[in-house]
Design a protein around this motif. Sequence first.
Motif, PDB file in Angstrom:
ATOM      1  N   ARG A  61      10.240  -0.065  -5.325  1.00 25.51           N
ATOM      2  CA  ARG A  61      10.992  -0.110  -3.320  1.00 25.51           C
ATOM      3  C   ARG A  61      11.104   1.477  -3.033  1.00 25.51           C
ATOM      4  NH1 ARG A  61       7.879  -3.317  -3.046  1.00 25.51           N
ATOM      5  NH2 ARG A  61       8.169  -5.802  -3.294  1.00 25.51           N
ATOM      6  N   MET A  62      11.158   2.024  -2.461  1.00 24.87           N
ATOM      7  CA  MET A  62      10.677   3.416  -1.612  1.00 24.87           C
ATOM      8  C   MET A  62      10.899   3.959  -1.147  1.00 24.87           C
ATOM      9  SD  MET A  62       9.016   7.052  -3.116  1.00 24.87           S
ATOM     10  CE  MET A  62       6.928   6.460  -2.330  1.00 24.87           C
ATOM     11  N   GLN A  63      11.799   4.456   0.004  1.00 20.43           N
ATOM     12  CA  GLN A  63      11.671   5.222   1.481  1.00 20.43           C
ATOM     13  C   GLN A  63      11.174   6.620   0.570  1.00 20.43           C
ATOM     14  OE1 GLN A  63      12.647   2.764   3.772  1.00 20.43           O
ATOM     15  NE2 GLN A  63      13.863   1.672   2.054  1.00 20.43           N
ATOM     16  N   ARG A 112       0.472  -0.670  -0.021  1.00 19.30           N
ATOM     17  CA  ARG A 112      -0.214   0.243  -0.242  1.00 19.30           C
ATOM     18  C   ARG A 112       1.026   1.026   0.084  1.00 19.30           C
ATOM     19  NH1 ARG A 112      -2.260   0.770   6.004  1.00 19.30           N
ATOM     20  NH2 ARG A 112       0.129   1.119   7.082  1.00 19.30           N
ATOM     21  N   SER A 113       1.763   1.071   0.367  1.00 15.53           N
ATOM     22  CA  SER A 113       2.678   2.705   0.495  1.00 15.53           C
ATOM     23  C   SER A 113       3.373   2.797  -0.443  1.00 15.53           C
ATOM     24  CB  SER A 113       4.187   1.976   1.264  1.00 15.53           C
ATOM     25  OG  SER A 113       4.753   1.299   1.541  1.00 15.53           O
ATOM     26  N   THR A 114       3.187   1.826  -1.674  1.00 15.53           N
ATOM     27  CA  THR A 114       3.574   1.889  -3.357  1.00 15.53           C
ATOM     28  C   THR A 114       2.773   1.968  -4.052  1.00 15.53           C
ATOM     29  OG1 THR A 114       4.531   0.204  -4.217  1.00 15.53           O
ATOM     30  CG2 THR A 114       6.434   1.938  -3.142  1.00 15.53           C
ATOM     31  N   VAL A 153      -0.424   2.974  -4.231  1.00  9.81           N
ATOM     32  CA  VAL A 153      -1.131   4.305  -4.611  1.00  9.81           C
ATOM     33  C   VAL A 153      -0.611   5.032  -5.077  1.00  9.81           C
ATOM     34  CG1 VAL A 153      -2.530   3.492  -2.210  1.00  9.81           C
ATOM     35  CG2 VAL A 153      -0.686   5.089  -2.788  1.00  9.81           C
ATOM     36  N   LEU A 154       0.541   5.481  -5.751  1.00  6.02           N
ATOM     37  CA  LEU A 154       0.815   6.161  -6.368  1.00  6.02           C
ATOM     38  C   LEU A 154       1.614   6.689  -7.380  1.00  6.02           C
ATOM     39  CD1 LEU A 154       4.296   6.380  -3.592  1.00  6.02           C
ATOM     40  CD2 LEU A 154       2.193   7.804  -3.026  1.00  6.02           C
ATOM     41  N   PHE A 155       1.463   5.182  -8.536  1.00  2.63           N
ATOM     42  CA  PHE A 155       2.388   5.444  -9.978  1.00  2.63           C
ATOM     43  C   PHE A 155       0.656   5.392 -10.765  1.00  2.63           C
ATOM     44  CE2 PHE A 155       5.485   3.836  -7.208  1.00  2.63           C
ATOM     45  CZ  PHE A 155       5.828   4.907  -6.884  1.00  2.63           C
ATOM     46  N   ASN A 194      17.317   4.232  -2.087  1.00  2.00           N
ATOM     47  CA  ASN A 194      15.759   4.927  -0.874  1.00  2.00           C
ATOM     48  C   ASN A 194      14.893   4.873  -2.453  1.00  2.00           C
ATOM     49  OD1 ASN A 194      16.778   5.705   0.570  1.00  2.00           O
ATOM     50  ND2 ASN A 194      18.135   7.812  -0.010  1.00  2.00           N
ATOM     51  N   LEU A 195      14.839   4.626  -3.661  1.00  3.81           N
ATOM     52  CA  LEU A 195      14.010   4.892  -4.679  1.00  3.81           C
ATOM     53  C   LEU A 195      14.643   3.241  -5.998  1.00  3.81           C
ATOM     54  CD1 LEU A 195      10.819   5.091  -5.890  1.00  3.81           C
ATOM     55  CD2 LEU A 195      12.303   7.915  -6.649  1.00  3.81           C
ATOM     56  N   TYR A 196      13.814   2.439  -5.938  1.00  5.88           N
ATOM     57  CA  TYR A 196      14.766   1.246  -6.893  1.00  5.88           C
ATOM     58  C   TYR A 196      14.095   0.431  -6.987  1.00  5.88           C
ATOM     59  CZ  TYR A 196      15.317  -1.269  -3.015  1.00  5.88           C
ATOM     60  OH  TYR A 196      15.325  -1.932  -2.061  1.00  5.88           O
ATOM     61  N   VAL A 223      12.917  10.103  -0.089  1.00  3.92           N
ATOM     62  CA  VAL A 223      12.782  10.728  -1.144  1.00  3.92           C
ATOM     63  C   VAL A 223      11.585  12.592  -0.624  1.00  3.92           C
ATOM     64  CG1 VAL A 223      11.241  10.215  -3.188  1.00  3.92           C
ATOM     65  CG2 VAL A 223      12.068   8.441  -2.405  1.00  3.92           C
ATOM     66  N   PHE A 224      10.967  12.429  -0.249  1.00  2.04           N
ATOM     67  CA  PHE A 224      10.495  13.416  -0.025  1.00  2.04           C
ATOM     68  C   PHE A 224      11.350  14.653   0.708  1.00  2.04           C
ATOM     69  CE2 PHE A 224       8.174  16.455   2.058  1.00  2.04           C
ATOM     70  CZ  PHE A 224       6.497  16.447   1.497  1.00  2.04           C
ATOM     71  N   ARG A 225      12.166  14.104   1.814  1.00  2.00           N
ATOM     72  CA  ARG A 225      12.747  15.127   2.119  1.00  2.00           C
ATOM     73  C   ARG A 225      14.156  15.693   0.780  1.00  2.00           C
ATOM     74  NH1 ARG A 225      13.366  13.265   6.860  1.00  2.00           N
ATOM     75  NH2 ARG A 225      14.173  11.218   6.249  1.00  2.00           N
TER      76      ARG A 225
HETATM   77  O1  UT7 Z   1       8.776   9.945  -8.679  1.00  2.00           O
HETATM   78  C1  UT7 Z   1      10.238  10.463  -7.140  1.00  2.00           C
HETATM   79  C2  UT7 Z   1       9.363  10.714  -5.940  1.00  2.00           C
HETATM   80  N1  UT7 Z   1       9.039  10.171  -5.390  1.00  2.00           N
HETATM   81  C3  UT7 Z   1       7.966  10.536  -4.728  1.00  2.00           C
HETATM   82  O2  UT7 Z   1       8.254  12.014  -5.080  1.00  2.00           O
HETATM   83  C4  UT7 Z   1       7.026  10.604  -3.657  1.00  2.00           C
HETATM   84  C5  UT7 Z   1       7.973  10.762  -2.054  1.00  2.00           C
HETATM   85  N2  UT7 Z   1       7.568  11.049  -0.765  1.00  2.00           N
HETATM   86  C6  UT7 Z   1       5.898  10.591  -0.769  1.00  2.00           C
HETATM   87  O3  UT7 Z   1       5.283  11.739  -1.485  1.00  2.00           O
HETATM   88  C7  UT7 Z   1       5.276  10.521   0.505  1.00  2.00           C
HETATM   89  O4  UT7 Z   1       6.354  10.257   1.126  1.00  2.00           O
HETATM   90  C8  UT7 Z   1       4.779   9.152   0.590  1.00  2.00           C
HETATM   91  C9  UT7 Z   1       3.475   9.751  -0.178  1.00  2.00           C
HETATM   92  C10 UT7 Z   1       5.026   8.141  -0.195  1.00  2.00           C
HETATM   93  C11 UT7 Z   1       4.147   9.001   1.974  1.00  2.00           C
HETATM   94  O5  UT7 Z   1       3.873   9.695   3.141  1.00  2.00           O
HETATM   95  P1  UT7 Z   1       4.095   9.831   4.455  1.00  2.00           P
HETATM   96  O6  UT7 Z   1       3.620  11.529   4.503  1.00  2.00           O
HETATM   97  O7  UT7 Z   1       5.645   9.972   4.189  1.00  2.00           O
HETATM   98  O8  UT7 Z   1       3.944   8.413   4.792  1.00  2.00           O
HETATM   99  P2  UT7 Z   1       4.944   7.801   5.747  1.00  2.00           P
HETATM  100  O9  UT7 Z   1       4.824   6.668   4.224  1.00  2.00           O
HETATM  101  O10 UT7 Z   1       5.517   7.736   6.560  1.00  2.00           O
HETATM  102  O11 UT7 Z   1       3.466   6.492   6.089  1.00  2.00           O
HETATM  103  C12 UT7 Z   1       2.867   7.530   7.289  1.00  2.00           C
HETATM  104  C13 UT7 Z   1       1.666   6.362   7.544  1.00  2.00           C
HETATM  105  C14 UT7 Z   1       2.856   4.959   8.134  1.00  2.00           C
HETATM  106  O12 UT7 Z   1       2.064   4.119   9.003  1.00  2.00           O
HETATM  107  P3  UT7 Z   1       2.684   3.865  10.726  1.00  2.00           P
HETATM  108  O13 UT7 Z   1       4.108   4.129  10.541  1.00  2.00           O
HETATM  109  O14 UT7 Z   1       2.585   5.760  11.105  1.00  2.00           O
HETATM  110  O15 UT7 Z   1       1.601   3.837  11.746  1.00  2.00           O
HETATM  111  C15 UT7 Z   1       2.152   3.815   6.700  1.00  2.00           C
HETATM  112  O16 UT7 Z   1       2.297   2.614   7.271  1.00  2.00           O
HETATM  113  O17 UT7 Z   1       1.267   5.803   6.696  1.00  2.00           O
HETATM  114  C16 UT7 Z   1       0.803   4.103   6.442  1.00  2.00           C
HETATM  115  N3  UT7 Z   1       0.456   3.717   5.113  1.00  2.00           N
HETATM  116  C17 UT7 Z   1      -0.077   4.402   4.870  1.00  2.00           C
HETATM  117  N4  UT7 Z   1      -1.725   4.136   5.288  1.00  2.00           N
HETATM  118  C18 UT7 Z   1      -3.261   4.420   4.242  1.00  2.00           C
HETATM  119  C19 UT7 Z   1       1.597   3.950   3.600  1.00  2.00           C
HETATM  120  N5  UT7 Z   1       0.759   3.952   2.705  1.00  2.00           N
HETATM  121  C20 UT7 Z   1      -0.133   3.668   3.332  1.00  2.00           C
HETATM  122  C21 UT7 Z   1      -1.784   4.088   2.547  1.00  2.00           C
HETATM  123  N6  UT7 Z   1      -2.949   3.837   2.975  1.00  2.00           N
HETATM  124  N7  UT7 Z   1      -1.594   3.842   1.516  1.00  2.00           N
END
Ligand code: UT7
Length: 319
Positions: A208-210, A151-153, A155-157, A188-190, A214-216
Motif C-alpha cells: 500500500r502506498m501514498q 493500478r496505482s501500485t 504498474v510500479l514493481f 505512507n508505504l507498507y 513518498v515522492f515528495r
Molecule cells: O521504492 C520506493 C518508493 N516508491 C516510490 O518512490 C514511488 C514514489 N511515487 C511515485 O513514483 C508517484 O507518486 C507515482 C508514480 C506512484 C504516481 O504518480 P503521481 O504523479 O504522484 O500520480 P497520482 O498518484 O497523484 O495520481 C494522479 C492520477 C490519479 O487520478 P486523479 O485522481 O487525478 O483523477 C490517479 O487515479 O493518476 C491516476 N492513476 C493512474 N492512471 C493511469 C494512478 N495510477 C494510474 C495508472 N494509470 N497506473
Amino acid sequence: MYTRIIGTGSYLPKQIVSNDELAKRVDTSDEWIFTRTGIRSRHIASGEETSSYMGHQASLKALAAAELQASDLDMIIVATTTPDKGLPNTACLLQERLGISAIPAFDITVACAGFIYALSVADQFIRTGSAKTILVVGAEVLTAVTDWSDRSTCVLFGDGAGAVIVQGSEKPGILSTHLHADGRQKDNLYIPSPLPGQARADEPSYIRMQGREVFRFAVKALGDVVEEALKANHLPQSAIDWLIPHQANLRIITATAEKLQLSMDKVVVTVDRHANTSAASVPLALDEAVRDGRIQRGQTLLLEAIGGGFVWGSALIVY
Ligand code: UT7
C-alpha cells in the motif's frame, strides 16, 4: 582497511511484461506509466524464481567475477522484504543452495534501502577484521505482494536479484555509508501483515502506498543523503563518476542527479526495463554497468536508496 567490491552478479526472471500488457489487466496505459515513472516493462518471477533462487543465480555470477568459490565466503547477508519463507531466513536458504554451511547467514528487512543497509553492515564486519569476504545480496519478488487490481501500485514493481562480493583491502573501497530511518512515515508505504494469524480480510497483505507523499519525501531525503556522503568525505560533486540510484521513478532519479549537478549520462538507469525491484534495484543496476564496461576500476560511485519505513541511505565507493 577498506571494504572493496571484488565481484558483482545479477539475475532477472525470464518473464517480461510490458506496460501494454498491463493495460489489458487494469485501467492504465503505456503513456501514463512511462510519463509518470519512466517504466516501460518489468520482469515477473515464476513460482520457482524465489528470492533465494534468484539470489543464488546472482551470487554464482558474483563469485565467478571475483574468481572465488562459495567456500571462500565468511558471511552471507541478504536484503529482502519478500523472503521465501517466514523461516529459515533467505540467507540460510541461499547458503544451502551454495552448498556451504557454518558461516553466519542472515536477512535484513529494510525495504528498498535494504542493499545499502546490508552493504553498510558488511563494511563494519570487514573494517573491524571480523570477516574477510562477505556475500551481500538484494533479492525481491515484489510482484508476489502486489495487488494486481490496484493500478496505482501494480504498474510500479518488478522482480530480480543482485549480488556483490566484498573483501577487505588496503586499497580504497567503501569510503562511507550513511543510514537513516523515520518510522513516523510508516503509513505512507507498507505491507499490512506478513503473519497469517494476524491478516485481516479487509486489508490483504499487498503493498500500500501514498505515492505523492513518498515522492515528495524521497526527493528531499535522497538529495540530502547524497550531499551528506560528499560532505563526510570532503569531496566536490564533480568527484562522482557514477550515480547508481534506487530505481523507483525516473523523475526522482533525475531530481537527485540535478541536485548533484550530474548529467544523466553519469547515472545508471534500469527503471525503464526493471521497474522498482526494491532491495535488488541498486545491485542490479551496479552489475549491469560493471558488465557493460561503463563502470571502471578506480571510479567513484555514489549509491542511494529509499523505501518503506521510511528508510534511506547512501554509500560512497571507490570501485
Ligand atoms: O521504492 C520506493 C518508493 N516508491 C516510490 O518512490 C514511488 C514514489 N511515487 C511515485 O513514483 C508517484 O507518486 C507515482 C508514480 C506512484 C504516481 O504518480 P503521481 O504523479 O504522484 O500520480 P497520482 O498518484 O497523484 O495520481 C494522479 C492520477 C490519479 O487520478 P486523479 O485522481 O487525478 O483523477 C490517479 O487515479 O493518476 C491516476 N492513476 C493512474 N492512471 C493511469 C494512478 N495510477 C494510474 C495508472 N494509470 N497506473
